[in-house]
Enzyme design. Structure first.
Site, PDB file in Angstrom:
ATOM      1  N   LYS A   1     -54.608  28.130  66.474  1.00 43.79           N
ATOM      2  CA  LYS A   1     -53.920  29.048  67.407  1.00 43.79           C
ATOM      3  C   LYS A   1     -52.596  29.456  66.754  1.00 43.79           C
ATOM      4  O   LYS A   1     -51.749  28.594  66.499  1.00 43.79           O
ATOM      5  CB  LYS A   1     -53.677  28.315  68.731  1.00 43.79           C
ATOM      6  CG  LYS A   1     -52.755  29.035  69.689  1.00 43.79           C
ATOM      7  CD  LYS A   1     -52.535  28.211  70.962  1.00 43.79           C
ATOM      8  CE  LYS A   1     -51.412  28.807  71.809  1.00 43.79           C
ATOM      9  NZ  LYS A   1     -51.081  27.987  72.974  1.00 43.79           N
TER      10      LYS A   1
ATOM     11  N   GLU B   1     -47.836  28.633  79.021  1.00 45.74           N
ATOM     12  CA  GLU B   1     -47.471  28.448  77.614  1.00 45.74           C
ATOM     13  C   GLU B   1     -48.099  27.173  77.038  1.00 45.74           C
ATOM     14  O   GLU B   1     -47.663  26.699  75.985  1.00 45.74           O
ATOM     15  CB  GLU B   1     -45.948  28.405  77.450  1.00 45.74           C
ATOM     16  CG  GLU B   1     -45.283  29.765  77.572  1.00 45.74           C
ATOM     17  CD  GLU B   1     -45.417  30.632  76.312  1.00 45.74           C
ATOM     18  OE1 GLU B   1     -45.853  30.118  75.277  1.00 45.74           O
ATOM     19  OE2 GLU B   1     -45.101  31.830  76.392  1.00 45.74           O
TER      20      GLU B   1
END
Ligand SMILES: Cc1cc2nc3c(=O)[nH]c(=O)nc-3n(C[C@H](O)[C@H](O)[C@H](O)COP(=O)(O)OP(=O)(O)OC[C@H]3O[C@@H](n4cnc5c(N)ncnc54)[C@H](O)[C@@H]3O)c2cc1C
Length: 501
Positions: A75, A329
């Site tokens: 990621k 987040e």
């Protein structure tokens, strides 16, 4: 002096805490008790860069072995399909807190029309590539990545490390505790067994068996800043969709939807505010946007907030048992890793005899850290001028950002300058000033001290971004990079890679 530690829960929080304690303070006896009937939460797949750092650099887990057993994908950041631009990317690199040679002001001052390709990870994200290619064709794996990881698989892998490292796991349901003035002395299980220890880690998830139930520590909700409290969750097996090197966060009518990229599975979930939409309506909107999602997606309830203290007497709470903020987040595992490290530092500094002032300092730091994340997430919602529903109107009007009022005022006058860092709270999260600047610039928050670019600056700005785009477009996709690291000749050395031969 602490000698025996008992951890309640073997979700990712309990296992990370137990393994960290055992690795860094080997003289401790560390045991875990878990209720197999309750299982683990089964969501929690996005991470931040401190997660691989914790596993590989802090715990010394072998990269090769971890990649083989846990099968993470990389990621580089989060793509926000969100706000007035419609889309912007938030990487773990330095996008805006930087100053390019030849430009008078920092990068953020040039992003009015286009905010993309401003650093290498951002350029790679735009090109759907994960790493640059080295001269020999191999991926140039850089430390500015995090992982997408499947929660249940990750827990299984950590359990196998627990067995190897001498952390014993006992099955049993905690039903009550025995206490004296120093705290908890023993846990009583459903079958009558008593488990004694002199220090306890509560990692029992949202049940917060020790901190919340046994010690009755007050919980501080973050509901004035974060309105979402549920998610419908459901993914599907990947067919021809490319594996994207980022998480996607897509604006929805009453919240947002994640898309997390596993190698063989796409995981989606709609985080929403249950005051403003029913579970059925949320599931229907989710299915409209994701026709491949299951007909009855699972509903997960949560509350954003944290216990006022996370270390009380001889109990420390870690993970969801200590606090949680909604997953916008993907901060939960980041906090688990950083709290585990802080706890170990504190225990070592006080030679396993914690002093009241050390405990107070731990609580102060942990609590400020949660509030920092709360405010950072609140900013995502409050700035979004593109949402036209009642939910988004409420976010703009009611989100309490008093915790970062001075930052917002400073930004309104001065714009995206690195000096904003002196107006944020604690910035030792993985976000820091960069995170705030990306949210402010990405959502085009207005500011006064504008800088009209000169023609020379405009040319430089365009050329530099074109160079980054060109370099990134020659990079590798996630699937290509995975094929490299699975080649028998692949060897891992530190954060970068080398291929033998
Ligand atoms: C919708 C959603 C999305 C999320 N997405 C992310 C993400 O993208 N990234 C991220 O980092 N995090 C995410 N999280 C958070 C993440 O799932 C957790 O923080 C993380 O997995 C740690 O969970 P845990 O170990 O605290 O709790 P759990 O996984 O719930 O584990 C609790 C453990 O306690 C045990 N237990 C409980 N009660 C008892 C008892 N009485 N007796 C014995 N044992 C007991 C259970 O058996 C289990 O082993 C998300 C959470 C939610 C709700």
């Amino acid at each position: 002096m602490i000698q025996k530690v008992l951890v309640v829960g073997s979700g990712s929080a309990g296992l990370i805490a137990a393994l960290s304690l055992k690795k860094k303070i080997p003289r401790l006896e560390v045991k875990i008790v878990r209720d197999p009937d309750l299982g683990v939460i089964g969501v929690g797949e996005g991470t931040t860069p401190n997660f691989p750092t914790h596993l590989f650099d802090y715990l010394g887990i072998s990269r090769g072995e971890f990649y083989r057993r846990a099968e993470p994908t990389w990621k580089l950041g989060i793509r926000f399909d969100w706000g007035p631009r419609g889309r912007f990317d938030y990487t773990f690199g330095r996008q805006l807190d930087s100053h390019w040679p030849g430009l008078e002001r920092p990068v953020g001052f040039y992003c009015d029309d286009e905010f993309s390709h401003v650093d290498l990870p951002a350029a790679l994200m735009r090109e759907d590539k994960v790493f640059l290619r080295q001269a020999n064709g191999c991926p140039d794996i850089q430390p500015w990545h995090a992982f997408h990881i499947e929660n249940e698989k990750f827990v299984e892998v950590l359990e196998s490390y627990a067995a190897e490292w001498g952390v014993e796991i006992t099955d049993g349901k905690l039903v009550s505790t025995e206490q004296d003035a120093t705290g908890i002395t023993a846990l009583v299980l459903g079958d009558g067994r008593r488990l004694e220890a002199d220090f306890f880690v509560d990692a029992s998830g949202f049940r917060s068996e020790l901190m919340g139930r046994a010690l009755e520590e007050p919980f501080e909700p973050f509901d004035k800043t974060l309105f979402c409290d549920r998610a419908v969750v459901g993914g599907w097996e990947r067919t021809r969709e490319p594996i994207l090197p980022y998480t996607t966060a897509e604006q929805m009518d009453v919240g947002w939807c994640w898309r997390i990229e596993h190698e063989h599975r796409i995981n989606r979930g709609y985080v929403y505010c249950s005051d403003m939409i029913s579970d059925e309506e949320a599931a229907a909107e989710f299915r409209r946007k994701n026709p491949k999602a299951p007909e009855s997606p699972r509903v997960v309830r949560f509350r954003s907030g944290a216990y006022q203290r996370m270390w009380v007497k001889n109990v420390v709470a870690i993970g969801n048992a200590a606090g949680f903020v909604e997953p916008l987040e993907a901060t939960a595992l980041m906090v688990v890793c950083s709290h585990s490290r802080t706890l170990i530092d504190f225990l070592l500094h006080c030679e396993l005899e914690p002093t009241p002032s050390m405990v107070a300092l731990y609580n102060e730091q942990a609590s400020e850290g949660w509030k920092d994340i709360r405010d950072f997430l609140g900013l995502h919602y409050q700035l979004n001028t593109a949402g036209k529903t009642d939910f988004w109107r409420r976010c703009r009007e009611e989100t309490d950002l008093s915790g970062i009022a001075s930052l917002l005022e400073f930004y309104r006058e001065n714009g995206p300058t690195g000096f904003c860092r002196y107006r944020t709270g604690r910035t030792n999260s993985d976000f820091g000033i960069e995170g705030y600047l990306v949210m402010l610039v990405g959502q085009q928050a207005p500011y006064e001290k504008r800088h009209p670019a000169t023609p020379e600056e405009t040319t430089l700005w365009r050329q530099r971004r074109e160079q980054l785009a060109k370099a990134a477009s020659g990079g590798l996709t996630v699937a290509e990079a995975l094929a490299y690291i699975r080649h028998p000749a692949w060897e891992w050395h530190g954060d970068s890679r080398r291929k033998a031969g």
